[in-house]
Design an enzyme around this catalytic site. Sequence first.
Site, PDB file in Angstrom:
ATOM      1  N   THR A 148     -17.597  13.522 100.442  1.00  0.00           N
ATOM      2  CA  THR A 148     -18.576  13.010  99.480  1.00  0.00           C
ATOM      3  C   THR A 148     -18.098  13.387  98.077  1.00  0.00           C
ATOM      4  OG1 THR A 148     -19.960  14.965  99.915  1.00  0.00           O
ATOM      5  CG2 THR A 148     -20.530  12.916 101.053  1.00  0.00           C
ATOM      6  N   LYS A 174     -15.939  18.824 105.439  1.00  0.00           N
ATOM      7  CA  LYS A 174     -16.331  18.404 104.102  1.00  0.00           C
ATOM      8  C   LYS A 174     -17.376  19.380 103.618  1.00  0.00           C
ATOM      9  CE  LYS A 174     -19.677  16.453 102.922  1.00  0.00           C
ATOM     10  NZ  LYS A 174     -21.051  16.805 102.379  1.00  0.00           N
ATOM     11  N   THR A 185     -25.050  22.763 105.370  1.00  0.00           N
ATOM     12  CA  THR A 185     -24.448  22.261 104.145  1.00  0.00           C
ATOM     13  C   THR A 185     -23.038  21.742 104.207  1.00  0.00           C
ATOM     14  OG1 THR A 185     -24.700  24.589 103.666  1.00  0.00           O
ATOM     15  CG2 THR A 185     -25.559  23.053 102.085  1.00  0.00           C
ATOM     16  N   GLU A 271     -18.538  22.060  93.866  1.00  0.00           N
ATOM     17  CA  GLU A 271     -18.686  21.052  92.818  1.00  0.00           C
ATOM     18  C   GLU A 271     -18.469  21.660  91.434  1.00  0.00           C
ATOM     19  OE1 GLU A 271     -21.711  17.963  95.053  1.00  0.00           O
ATOM     20  OE2 GLU A 271     -22.548  19.527  93.771  1.00  0.00           O
ATOM     21  N   ASN A 393     -24.373  16.889  89.638  1.00  0.00           N
ATOM     22  CA  ASN A 393     -25.646  16.811  90.339  1.00  0.00           C
ATOM     23  C   ASN A 393     -26.752  16.166  89.527  1.00  0.00           C
ATOM     24  OD1 ASN A 393     -25.476  18.172  93.121  1.00  0.00           O
ATOM     25  ND2 ASN A 393     -24.252  19.480  91.797  1.00  0.00           N
TER      26      ASN A 393
END
Length: 398
Positions: A148, A174, A185, A271, A393
């Site tokens: 993702t 992932k 998660t 991220e 996000n």
Amino acid sequence: METKYTEIPFTWPQGFKADGVHAGLRKAKLDMGWLYSAQPAAAAGVYTTNQFQAAPTKLTKKTINQQHQLQAIVLNSANANSCTGAQGEQDAAQMQQLAAIKLGLNADLVGVASTGIIGELLPMDVIAAGIEQLQLTDNTKVTEAVLTTDTHAKTVAVTCQIDGKTVTLSGFCKGSGMIHPNMATMLGFVTTDAAIDGMLLQQLLSQATDTTFNQITVDGDTSTNDMVTVLANGAAGNTPLTTASTDYETFVAAFTYVLGELAKKIAADGEGATKLVAVTVAGAWSDFEGQQVAKAIVGSNLVKAAIYGEDPNWGRIMVAIGQTDAHLDLTAVDVTLNELPLIQNSQAATTEVSKLTAALAEKVINVAVELHNGTGQGQAWGCDLTYDYVKINATYHS
């Protein structure tokens, strides 16, 4: 201690095939894939603890728990099929059935995994067309199809000798954001050609998860979807492993290494992350408390922000340790930062600030904590907290 396994370039174990395709769930990237074993494989899984468990996660858990066997897993990215009600459950079952028909299997031998946006129904026409595209190949495209917000595929493979046979263990996963497993998660998949009973494999996975995937954190959020599954098809030809087998500990070491490396790859690819943060705790009252302290440090937003800013603000580490309920000798905590003394006897060490700041410029930040209060140990992995995390996000849905 002699290493009992050898890391190799990523490849599938004997008897496994896979594929990944662009079905159209995403604009251009691969978004559907599958794993397949030529014969039914012993299977095990661990699953998210989030109460809003997604339809594919519940279905796979139910399927594995029937006989601890699977022969295939079909997966998609871009859409989590989570919080989608009865229709979502029907869609997950249809996805399972479509893959089973394509592979000529009973549906109860097929697992389903989905990841992506929460709350939107799967476009089943796209899913069906994607499954029709999938083939049984030796390629590794499925390791990309599951991604993702990840920046790259995360893979690891090792070989070891079991009962005189060469056994391969290959894993991919992932995970980049919404990372605070327990179990949650991320999606992880491990395949091996070792022969081992499904219930024993389940026990091993549950134990190894506690010290690997459950010891990483990126942002403290636990997802609705995610899980780790393991398939062991026995194609290597070894005598089925038991806890009494001569080479059982060799397999355990190799298996735990694969899970640990995947966990670290997730933490490093958080991220917006620029640094991997690895915390090692020694001298704890127990191993459980060592793990608790380690994860508290990597999970602290204040610590993560300080590491991003390359600010050796050691007080934030002390705050994180003190917020746990671990037994502590409040006058005897020592901490090093990339082997430089940072805290000694619960007070500032004498290391020059400029040296500590330079150490924080490294891509890997190793924090070693000595609690001087027992023989327990623990490890955890995380990343720094950056401006890019907020940017990613803030616009994830749009």
